[in-house]
Design a protein around this motif. Structure first.
Motif, PDB file in Angstrom:
ATOM      1  N   VAL A  16      36.338  27.482  38.226  1.00  0.00           N
ATOM      2  CA  VAL A  16      35.827  27.011  36.951  1.00  0.00           C
ATOM      3  C   VAL A  16      34.907  28.096  36.423  1.00  0.00           C
ATOM      4  CG1 VAL A  16      34.623  25.184  35.734  1.00  0.00           C
ATOM      5  CG2 VAL A  16      35.916  24.642  37.790  1.00  0.00           C
ATOM      6  N   GLY A  17      35.512  29.086  35.766  1.00  0.00           N
ATOM      7  CA  GLY A  17      34.725  30.149  35.171  1.00  0.00           C
ATOM      8  C   GLY A  17      34.060  31.033  36.184  1.00  0.00           C
ATOM      9  N   LEU A  18      33.120  31.829  35.699  1.00  0.00           N
ATOM     10  CA  LEU A  18      32.438  32.776  36.555  1.00  0.00           C
ATOM     11  C   LEU A  18      31.497  32.100  37.517  1.00  0.00           C
ATOM     12  CD1 LEU A  18      31.552  35.650  34.078  1.00  0.00           C
ATOM     13  CD2 LEU A  18      33.393  35.551  35.742  1.00  0.00           C
ATOM     14  N   ALA A  19      31.055  30.882  37.240  1.00  0.00           N
ATOM     15  CA  ALA A  19      30.017  30.257  38.047  1.00  0.00           C
ATOM     16  C   ALA A  19      30.554  29.481  39.219  1.00  0.00           C
ATOM     17  CB  ALA A  19      29.172  29.327  37.175  1.00  0.00           C
ATOM     18  N   THR A  20      31.820  29.517  39.457  1.00  0.00           N
ATOM     19  CA  THR A  20      32.375  28.722  40.538  1.00  0.00           C
ATOM     20  C   THR A  20      32.568  29.514  41.793  1.00  0.00           C
ATOM     21  OG1 THR A  20      34.644  29.187  39.906  1.00  0.00           O
ATOM     22  CG2 THR A  20      33.631  27.236  38.930  1.00  0.00           C
ATOM     23  N   GLY A  21      32.603  28.793  42.909  1.00  0.00           N
ATOM     24  CA  GLY A  21      33.013  29.393  44.173  1.00  0.00           C
ATOM     25  C   GLY A  21      34.490  29.122  44.344  1.00  0.00           C
ATOM     26  N   ILE A  22      34.990  29.174  45.567  1.00  0.00           N
ATOM     27  CA  ILE A  22      36.412  28.976  45.800  1.00  0.00           C
ATOM     28  C   ILE A  22      36.658  27.535  46.201  1.00  0.00           C
ATOM     29  CG2 ILE A  22      38.351  29.679  47.223  1.00  0.00           C
ATOM     30  CD1 ILE A  22      37.115  32.402  47.415  1.00  0.00           C
ATOM     31  N   GLN A 225      42.432  35.570  55.317  1.00  0.00           N
ATOM     32  CA  GLN A 225      43.436  34.846  54.549  1.00  0.00           C
ATOM     33  C   GLN A 225      44.024  35.697  53.426  1.00  0.00           C
ATOM     34  OE1 GLN A 225      44.332  31.699  55.571  1.00  0.00           O
ATOM     35  NE2 GLN A 225      42.945  32.174  57.258  1.00  0.00           N
ATOM     36  N   ASP A 226      43.810  36.997  53.500  1.00  0.00           N
ATOM     37  CA  ASP A 226      44.303  37.937  52.494  1.00  0.00           C
ATOM     38  C   ASP A 226      43.748  37.672  51.103  1.00  0.00           C
ATOM     39  OD1 ASP A 226      45.675  39.698  54.080  1.00  0.00           O
ATOM     40  OD2 ASP A 226      47.638  38.784  53.771  1.00  0.00           O
ATOM     41  N   ARG A 227      42.518  37.228  51.039  1.00  0.00           N
ATOM     42  CA  ARG A 227      41.815  37.225  49.762  1.00  0.00           C
ATOM     43  C   ARG A 227      41.123  38.575  49.616  1.00  0.00           C
ATOM     44  NH1 ARG A 227      41.166  31.796  51.590  1.00  0.00           N
ATOM     45  NH2 ARG A 227      39.587  32.627  52.994  1.00  0.00           N
ATOM     46  N   LEU A 228      41.194  39.115  48.418  1.00  0.00           N
ATOM     47  CA  LEU A 228      40.651  40.438  48.158  1.00  0.00           C
ATOM     48  C   LEU A 228      39.284  40.317  47.490  1.00  0.00           C
ATOM     49  CD1 LEU A 228      41.338  43.539  48.205  1.00  0.00           C
ATOM     50  CD2 LEU A 228      42.012  43.236  45.800  1.00  0.00           C
ATOM     51  N   TYR A 229      38.290  40.992  48.076  1.00  0.00           N
ATOM     52  CA  TYR A 229      36.925  40.993  47.562  1.00  0.00           C
ATOM     53  C   TYR A 229      36.647  42.359  46.940  1.00  0.00           C
ATOM     54  CZ  TYR A 229      36.686  36.755  50.231  1.00  0.00           C
ATOM     55  OH  TYR A 229      36.946  35.489  50.713  1.00  0.00           O
ATOM     56  N   VAL A 230      36.288  42.342  45.673  1.00  0.00           N
ATOM     57  CA  VAL A 230      36.076  43.577  44.929  1.00  0.00           C
ATOM     58  C   VAL A 230      34.597  43.744  44.614  1.00  0.00           C
ATOM     59  CG1 VAL A 230      36.701  44.900  42.884  1.00  0.00           C
ATOM     60  CG2 VAL A 230      38.366  43.322  43.900  1.00  0.00           C
ATOM     61  N   SER A 236      27.951  43.735  38.204  1.00  0.00           N
ATOM     62  CA  SER A 236      26.971  43.198  39.165  1.00  0.00           C
ATOM     63  C   SER A 236      27.449  41.901  39.810  1.00  0.00           C
ATOM     64  CB  SER A 236      25.607  42.975  38.491  1.00  0.00           C
ATOM     65  OG  SER A 236      25.078  44.194  38.016  1.00  0.00           O
ATOM     66  N   ARG A 237      28.631  41.965  40.421  1.00  0.00           N
ATOM     67  CA  ARG A 237      29.191  40.763  41.038  1.00  0.00           C
ATOM     68  C   ARG A 237      30.289  41.142  42.027  1.00  0.00           C
ATOM     69  NH1 ARG A 237      32.771  38.527  35.820  1.00  0.00           N
ATOM     70  NH2 ARG A 237      34.344  40.208  35.894  1.00  0.00           N
ATOM     71  N   ILE A 238      30.602  40.218  42.915  1.00  0.00           N
ATOM     72  CA  ILE A 238      31.782  40.291  43.764  1.00  0.00           C
ATOM     73  C   ILE A 238      32.861  39.436  43.108  1.00  0.00           C
ATOM     74  CG2 ILE A 238      32.795  39.548  45.968  1.00  0.00           C
ATOM     75  CD1 ILE A 238      31.180  42.011  46.348  1.00  0.00           C
ATOM     76  N   VAL A 239      34.036  40.019  42.895  1.00  0.00           N
ATOM     77  CA  VAL A 239      35.153  39.265  42.317  1.00  0.00           C
ATOM     78  C   VAL A 239      36.200  39.040  43.401  1.00  0.00           C
ATOM     79  CG1 VAL A 239      36.998  39.264  40.592  1.00  0.00           C
ATOM     80  CG2 VAL A 239      34.737  40.165  40.003  1.00  0.00           C
ATOM     81  N   GLY A 245      46.929  38.707  43.191  1.00  0.00           N
ATOM     82  CA  GLY A 245      46.140  39.127  42.044  1.00  0.00           C
ATOM     83  C   GLY A 245      45.612  37.999  41.188  1.00  0.00           C
ATOM     84  N   LYS A 246      45.728  36.750  41.651  1.00  0.00           N
ATOM     85  CA  LYS A 246      45.177  35.618  40.913  1.00  0.00           C
ATOM     86  C   LYS A 246      43.664  35.577  41.093  1.00  0.00           C
ATOM     87  CE  LYS A 246      45.172  30.554  40.721  1.00  0.00           C
ATOM     88  NZ  LYS A 246      45.703  29.304  41.346  1.00  0.00           N
ATOM     89  N   PHE A 247      42.943  35.472  39.986  1.00  0.00           N
ATOM     90  CA  PHE A 247      41.489  35.383  40.029  1.00  0.00           C
ATOM     91  C   PHE A 247      41.049  34.068  40.665  1.00  0.00           C
ATOM     92  CE2 PHE A 247      37.707  33.631  37.871  1.00  0.00           C
ATOM     93  CZ  PHE A 247      36.744  34.547  38.301  1.00  0.00           C
ATOM     94  N   LEU A 248      40.119  34.147  41.621  1.00  0.00           N
ATOM     95  CA  LEU A 248      39.625  32.970  42.316  1.00  0.00           C
ATOM     96  C   LEU A 248      38.157  32.685  42.042  1.00  0.00           C
ATOM     97  CD1 LEU A 248      41.286  33.530  45.823  1.00  0.00           C
ATOM     98  CD2 LEU A 248      42.129  32.121  43.921  1.00  0.00           C
ATOM     99  N   ALA A 249      37.337  33.705  41.990  1.00  0.00           N
ATOM    100  CA  ALA A 249      35.897  33.481  41.844  1.00  0.00           C
ATOM    101  C   ALA A 249      35.183  34.770  41.502  1.00  0.00           C
ATOM    102  CB  ALA A 249      35.314  32.903  43.137  1.00  0.00           C
TER     103      ALA A 249
END
Length: 346
Positions: A16-22, A225-230, A236-239, A245-249
């Motif tokens: 749910v937007g930028l403010a959500t976790g997974i 789990q093969d989630r990619l942390y950028v 100024s964030r971890i994506v 390539g689906k955006f999660l958080a």
């Protein structure tokens, strides 16, 4: 100043937007300001002095990675003609391998795949060299080169890199490369995906600050789990993305990330070398202290904070590259200080 500068529920993942976790993670933690963690987190780590015995003193370095045997691989930025940049050091700090002379301009991140091969992203360019990702066997043989040497700046072709900053290998062997160094100019700010043999698969993310966008990604890492942390340093964030390539958080609590690593227990280690309270600065990230934040990808919560050691020169920034081995030992690599700090649990 030197610079070359989840358990997992069986429901799906949602955001749910930028403010959500997974969603689907136990006690899913939303994004929150990293200022809330400053000054009230424990530091269960101690620094190990004089731990390394490299073949020569370290030069500017941020490209570090640990392999399955808890050896540390690194590639520093040679400043002399006789310098050999790639090293493998054992847990005791002794040199095991040293190769790669003349191959790199600015080695920026190292990754080790399940076969023990070493991948190095070169973010620099000079004299028609650089801007490539090189795959080595563990004994130093060049197995593959991706990208065109010296080409890629301000270009968006699928066979070139606009300053490749990060490299990580998924469990299926596919190779992910982040590109787009520096925020002074528009750049690709995307993730490229290739097979282990160098065949192009796809690209995802674009430059910007929205969901699924990046601004000058500085490093990348996978969890179990093969989630990619950028390390989306420019924002100024971890994506977080899934392997497709689906955006999660997007998480702000880890500060302004220069480096990111995830261990076998899905603990995430993020190093912030730049956050500033100077409102006019490009690295303005108020209330965030520089240092290493440690948390869990299961809930995104920051658990520990390791303050950086005081540098000999106050103009030098803290370490910017980070790696963690199977024992939880942390290595923090510094370009300005030309050193690699080692931390172990108390």
């Amino acid at each position: 100043m030197r610079r070359s500068l989840m358990g997992i529920a069986r429901v799906g993942l949602a955001t749910v937007g930028l403010a959500t976790g997974i969603a689907g993670m136990a006690d899913a933690q939303p994004s929150y300001p990293c200022a809330e963690t400053n000054g009230n987190l424990p530091n269960p780590y101690v620094q190990v002095p004089n731990w390394a015995s490299p073949p020569r003193p370290f030069m500017p370095v941020n490209a570090v990675a640990a392999d399955a045997n808890n050896n540390l691989w690194l590639a520093d930025r040679c400043e002399t003609d006789d310098c050999v940049p790639v090293m493998q050091l054992g847990p005791d700090g002794k040199t095991l391998k040293n190769f790669g002379a003349g191959l790199f301009i600015e080695p920026h991140q190292v990754a080790v795949d399940n076969d023990g091969n070493v991948w190095i992203a070169d973010a620099g360019v000079k004299d028609a060299k650089g801007y490539q990702v090189t795959k080595f066997s563990s004994d130093g043989r060049v197995l593959l080169k991706l990208g065109k040497p010296g080409q890629g700046e301000r270009q968006s072709g699928l066979d070139i890199f606009d300053s490749p900053t990060g490299v990580a290998v998924a469990s299926n062997g596919n190779v992910y490369i982040s590109e787009g160094h520096g925020e002074a100019r528009p750049n690709n700010s995307r993730i490229m995906v290739f097979t282990k043999d160098g065949q192009f698969i796809k690209t995802f993310a674009t430059m910007g600050n929205g969901d699924g966008q990046l601004r000058s990604p500085h490093a990348i890492a996978f969890d179990s789990q093969d989630r990619l942390y950028v390390a989306d340093r420019g924002n100024s964030r971890i994506v977080v993305f899934d392997r497709d390539g689906k955006f999660l958080a997007a998480w702000k609590q880890f500060g302004r990330p220069s480096g990111v690593a995830v261990d076998k227990n899905d603990m995430i280690y993020v190093i912030d070398s730049q956050s500033s309270n100077n409102q006019g600065a490009g690295n303005y990230n108020p209330g965030c202290a520089r240092g290493i934040r440690v948390g869990s990808v299961k809930d995104g919560k920051v658990m520990y904070f390791i303050p950086p050691p005081v540098p000999a020169d106050p103009k030098w920034q803290p370490p910017i590259g980070i790696a963690v081995d199977g024992n939880g030992t942390i290595y923090a690599a510094s370009d300005d200080q030309m050193d690699i700090k080692k931390y172990v649990k108390k």
